[in-house]
Design an enzyme around this catalytic site. Structure first.
Site, PDB file in Angstrom:
ATOM      1  N   ASP A  56      12.976  43.897  67.596  1.00  9.85           N
ATOM      2  CA  ASP A  56      14.214  44.658  67.817  1.00  9.85           C
ATOM      3  C   ASP A  56      15.152  44.220  66.705  1.00  9.85           C
ATOM      4  O   ASP A  56      15.614  43.072  66.702  1.00  9.85           O
ATOM      5  CB  ASP A  56      14.784  44.344  69.191  1.00  9.85           C
ATOM      6  CG  ASP A  56      16.090  45.081  69.478  1.00  9.85           C
ATOM      7  OD1 ASP A  56      16.655  45.695  68.550  1.00  9.85           O
ATOM      8  OD2 ASP A  56      16.562  45.023  70.634  1.00  9.85           O
ATOM      9  N   SER A 133      17.963  55.248  54.133  1.00 10.35           N
ATOM     10  CA  SER A 133      19.281  55.800  54.390  1.00 10.35           C
ATOM     11  C   SER A 133      19.104  57.247  54.816  1.00 10.35           C
ATOM     12  O   SER A 133      18.249  57.567  55.638  1.00 10.35           O
ATOM     13  CB  SER A 133      20.161  55.656  53.141  1.00 10.35           C
ATOM     14  OG  SER A 133      21.452  56.167  53.367  1.00 10.35           O
ATOM     15  N   TYR A 147      27.146  57.859  62.494  1.00 11.01           N
ATOM     16  CA  TYR A 147      25.870  57.791  61.779  1.00 11.01           C
ATOM     17  C   TYR A 147      26.103  57.677  60.272  1.00 11.01           C
ATOM     18  O   TYR A 147      25.544  56.796  59.609  1.00 11.01           O
ATOM     19  CB  TYR A 147      25.051  59.044  62.100  1.00 11.01           C
ATOM     20  CG  TYR A 147      23.690  59.087  61.428  1.00 11.01           C
ATOM     21  CD1 TYR A 147      22.578  58.526  62.043  1.00 11.01           C
ATOM     22  CD2 TYR A 147      23.519  59.703  60.186  1.00 11.01           C
ATOM     23  CE1 TYR A 147      21.336  58.573  61.438  1.00 11.01           C
ATOM     24  CE2 TYR A 147      22.287  59.739  59.577  1.00 11.01           C
ATOM     25  CZ  TYR A 147      21.194  59.188  60.205  1.00 11.01           C
ATOM     26  OH  TYR A 147      19.970  59.220  59.596  1.00 11.01           O
ATOM     27  N   LYS A 151      25.325  54.600  57.272  1.00 13.32           N
ATOM     28  CA  LYS A 151      24.522  54.837  56.070  1.00 13.32           C
ATOM     29  C   LYS A 151      25.352  54.613  54.802  1.00 13.32           C
ATOM     30  O   LYS A 151      24.840  54.082  53.806  1.00 13.32           O
ATOM     31  CB  LYS A 151      23.948  56.254  56.093  1.00 13.32           C
ATOM     32  CG  LYS A 151      22.991  56.521  57.253  1.00 13.32           C
ATOM     33  CD  LYS A 151      21.815  55.562  57.267  1.00 13.32           C
ATOM     34  CE  LYS A 151      20.802  55.942  58.344  1.00 13.32           C
ATOM     35  NZ  LYS A 151      19.639  55.018  58.369  1.00 13.32           N
TER      36      LYS A 151
END
Length: 276
Positions: A56, A133, A147, A151
């Site tokens: 994880d 990415s 999100y 990135k």
């Protein structure tokens, strides 16, 4: 000599495609996933070339996997930070916990694994780090704020790494457009609780990620082949957009930034102290 790869999020999508491409090239792949049993078929089909480990990337213990792989195989030649998920929600809809978790998954986890692998790559005289990415590392869309922020952060860190690491490590930022990876499978995208005030702006994005599976133009196997081609190139790129949609979107963003810079350049330059 065959290379040793550590690929996170290797059970599906880009991670699985990259693992399969590396194995086909004769390399050894350690596939990391929260459910390593999802890699049982790959391990069984390629004895001696494929392993699965539980990982994880948001766990503080995640970097220990790097040391474990090096202890077993003596080196890691390629680290692929691929684990991730799609998340949709306006900032006002996104809880603090959701935002922090996404940064743990897309930024702090990859940063920790990259930091852990660098001493080994320094000792062995080189290696490569692949950061998965997105075209969302360049452009934004309503509902993708969290999100895209993760990135953008990952790309900024990696570009800096390419400038400060001088012992033979290649860094590759991969920026895919829409690919059939399963991120848009029913239930795969994480959706923040809706607020009516964002129905007009974020609503279409929710519909896109929940109803567009199977219609994406990109082939993950071809993406994996392109990544291996870039890694093996004599002059590899720092950034590798994948898909015509990614190339067109990034080019459009660059043109827009250039136009705005030119339009406001006179204001920007007029901020120095006046000569005495």
């Amino acid at each position: 000599m065959s290379r040793v790869w550590l690929v996170t999020g290797a059970s599906s999508g880009f991670g699985r495609a990259i693992a399969e491409a590396a194995i086909a090239a004769g390399d050894l792949v350690v596939g990391a996933a929260r459910r390593p049993e999802a890699l049982d078929d790959l391990v069984a089909a390629h004895p001696g070339q494929a392993e699965a480990v539980r990982l994880d990337v948001t766990s503080p213990d995640a970097p220990a996997v790097v040391d474990d792989v090096v202890a077993r195989h003596g080196r890691i030649d390629v680290l692929v930070n691929n684990a991730g998920r799609t998340q949709v929600g306006a900032l006002e809809e996104t809880t603090a916990a959701e935002l922090r978790y996404l940064f743990e998954l897309h930024f702090f986890g990859p940063a920790a694994l990259t930091k852990a692998v660098l001493p080994h790559m320094r000792r062995q005289g080189g290696g490569a780090v692949v950061q998965m990415s997105s075209v969302g590392g360049w452009i934004t869309a309503p509902g993708f704020g969290a999100y895209c922020a993760t990135k953008f952060a990952l790309e900024g860190l990696t570009q800096t790494l390419s400038q400060e690491v001088d012992f033979g490590v290649r860094f590759l930022i991969v920026e895919p457009g829409a690919f059939r990876t399963g991120l848009f499978n029913p239930g795969a995208a994480y959706l923040s609780a809706e607020l009516p005030g964002y129905a007009a702006t974020v609503g279409p994005t929710r519909q896109y990620v929940t109803g567009g599976d199977g219609e994406q133009p990109g082939d993950p196997a071809k993406a994996a082949a392109a990544i291996l081609t870039a890694l093996d190139a004599e002059n590899p790129p720092l950034r590798l957009p994948l898909g015509a949609d990614a190339v067109d979107s990034i080019r459009g963003q660059l043109d827009s930034v250039a136009d705005e810079l030119a339009s406001w350049e006179h204001v920007s330059r007029a901020t120095a102290f006046d000569p005495e």
